[in-house]
Scaffold this motif. Structure first.
Motif, mmCIF file in Angstrom:
data_model
loop_
_atom_site.group_PDB
_atom_site.id
_atom_site.type_symbol
_atom_site.label_atom_id
_atom_site.label_comp_id
_atom_site.label_asym_id
_atom_site.label_seq_id
_atom_site.Cartn_x
_atom_site.Cartn_y
_atom_site.Cartn_z
ATOM 1 N N SER A 168 0.828 -1.218 0.000
ATOM 2 C CA SER A 168 0.000 0.000 0.000
ATOM 3 C C SER A 168 0.860 1.264 0.000
ATOM 4 C CB SER A 168 -0.906 0.008 1.237
ATOM 5 O OG SER A 168 -1.643 -1.181 1.353
ATOM 6 N N ASP B 37 1.735 3.367 -2.136
ATOM 7 C CA ASP B 37 1.258 4.564 -2.823
ATOM 8 C C ASP B 37 0.139 5.263 -2.053
ATOM 9 O OD1 ASP B 37 -0.454 2.431 -3.274
ATOM 10 O OD2 ASP B 37 -1.160 3.220 -5.200
ATOM 11 N N LYS B 38 -0.330 4.630 -0.962
ATOM 12 C CA LYS B 38 -1.408 5.223 -0.161
ATOM 13 C C LYS B 38 -0.955 5.643 1.233
ATOM 14 C CE LYS B 38 -4.709 4.752 -3.188
ATOM 15 N NZ LYS B 38 -5.327 5.948 -3.812
ATOM 16 N N GLY C 298 -8.513 5.100 1.700
ATOM 17 C CA GLY C 298 -7.504 4.350 2.436
ATOM 18 C C GLY C 298 -7.616 4.557 3.936
#
Length: 317
Positions: free
Chosen positions: A101, A103-104, A161
Motif C-alpha cells: 500500500s 502509494d497510499k 484508504g
C-alpha cells in the motif's frame, strides 16, 4: 466499481492498521502486567492469563502452566517465531501490507514501520529479553507504537484508504476491549453488584489506557458497574466499545455514501443493528446474566460483521 473489485491496496490498509492495533493493545497489556508483577504484595490470581487467553492459541493447560512465568511470556509474546500473534510476526505482516500500500501511505509511516521491522528482527533480541534490559525493550516498543499512532494521525490523508485503515483498527480495538473485560468479569461470574476493590480492576483499566480517566471520572466503591460503564458505554473513552463503533459507523457512511448496491445496504444495516444493540442497552439496569449476554453477542456480531465486510470488499470466501 463494485466493492469486491477494489484494489488490494484497500485490503492492505485494512489489515495494516488491524495488525498494528492488535500489537499495540497486546504490548500495552504486556507492559501493564509485567510492571505490576514486580509488586509482590499484590494478590494476583490471574497472572498473565488474560493476555495469553486472547492473544495466543496456547492450550488452556499450557496457559495455566506458564501464566506466572514472566520470562516465557516476554519471549513468547514479543519474538517467538512459532507464535503467529507475536509482536515480531505481527510487525512482519503489517510491513507486508504496508509495502503493498506504499502509494497510499506516507513516507514517514513507511519508514517507522520499517524501523520497527528491523528492530524486531535483531538477532540478539531474545537474549536481551532474558536480561535486565527487558523492561527497557517493552517500554521502547510501547513508545514506538504510540509514535506510530501519532504519525498515522498527522500525516495520512483522509480518504478511502483512511476509512479502510480506521475500520480495521477500530474493529480490533473493540474486540480487545470486550475480550479483556470478559476475562475479568468471568472470574467473578459477571457480578455487577460485587465489592471488588480498585486493585482488582486496575490491570484491566491500565491495559485499556483508562485507569487515570476512571480515577478522575468516578467516585469510590462500588466499582463493578462503573467499570462496565466506562469500557463499554462511555463515548468519551477512546477504548470503549461504543466509541469505536461510532468511528466504524462514520467510516462506513463515507464508504457507502454513493453506493446503491444491495450488498452495501445489507452490510450497513447489519452494522446499524449491532451498534444499536450496544447503544440502547440500559447499563444502569443490567443484571449479571445480561452483561454476559451483551458481551458475548457484541463480540459474535462484530466478528461476523468483520467477516462479511472482508467478503464484500476483498472477495473472501
Amino acid at each position: 466499481m463494485k466493492p469486491n473489485m477494489l484494489s488490494r491496496v484497500a485490503e492492505g490498509m485494512f489489515w495494516l492498521d488491524r495488525y498494528m492495533e492488535r500489537t499495540d493493545g497486546m504490548l500495552l497489556t504486556l507492559n501493564t502486567f509485567y510492571i505490576l508483577s514486580f509488586d509482590k504484595e499484590m494478590n494476583d490470581s490471574l497472572g498473565y492469563k488474560p493476555l495469553l487467553d486472547y492473544y495466543t492459541d496456547l492450550s488452556p493447560e499450557k496457559i495455566n502452566a506458564v501464566q506466572y512465568d514472566t520470562n516465557f511470556v516476554l519471549k513468547y509474546i514479543i519474538c517467538d517465531n512459532q507464535n503467529h500473534n507475536s509482536v515480531k510476526n505481527l510487525v512482519i505482516k503489517a510491513r507486508e501490507n504496508a509495502r503493498g500500500s506504499q502509494d497510499k501511505i506516507t513516507k514517514e509511516l513507511w519508514e517507522h514501520i520499517n524501523s520497527l521491522y528491523h528492530f524486531m528482527n535483531s538477532p540478539d533480541l531474545p537474549k536481551q529479553l532474558e536480561s535486565s534490559n527487558a523492561l527497557k525493550i517493552v517500554t521502547k516498543l510501547n513508545k514506538d507504537f504510540l509514535l506510530y499512532n501519532g504519525i498515522l494521525q498527522v500525516t495520512m490523508p483522509r480518504g478511502l484508504g483512511w476509512c479502510f485503515s480506521g475500520i480495521g483498527k477500530h474493529i480490533e480495538r473493540c474486540l480487545q476491549t470486550i475480550s479483556l473485560t470478559q476475562a475479568y468479569f468471568s472470574t467473578i461470574s459477571y457480578n455487577l453488584d460485587g465489592n471488588e476493590d480498585l486493585l482488582y480492576w486496575r490491570r484491566l483499566l491500565l491495559s485499556l489506557s483508562g485507569y487515570e480517566m476512571y480515577l478522575k471520572s468516578y467516585s469510590n466503591i462500588p466499582h463493578n458497574r462503573k467499570v462496565v460503564q466506562q469500557v463499554i458505554f462511555n463515548r468519551d473513552f477512546a477504548h470503549s466499545v461504543i466509541y469505536n463503533l461510532d468511528l466504524i459507523d462514520t467510516s462506513l457512511n463515507y464508504l457507502f455514501k454513493d453506493n446503491t448496491l444491495s450488498e452495501a445496504r445489507t452490510l450497513n444495516n447489519q452494522f446499524g443493528r449491532l451498534k444499536s444493540y450496544v447503544e440502547y442497552t440500559d447499563y444502569h439496569n443490567l443484571n449479571n446474566h445480561q452483561l454476559e449476554e451483551v458481551l458475548n453477542n457484541t463480540k459474535s456480531q462484530l466478528n461476523q460483521f468483520s467477516f462479511d465486510f472482508s467478503k464484500l470488499f476483498f472477495s473472501y470466501t
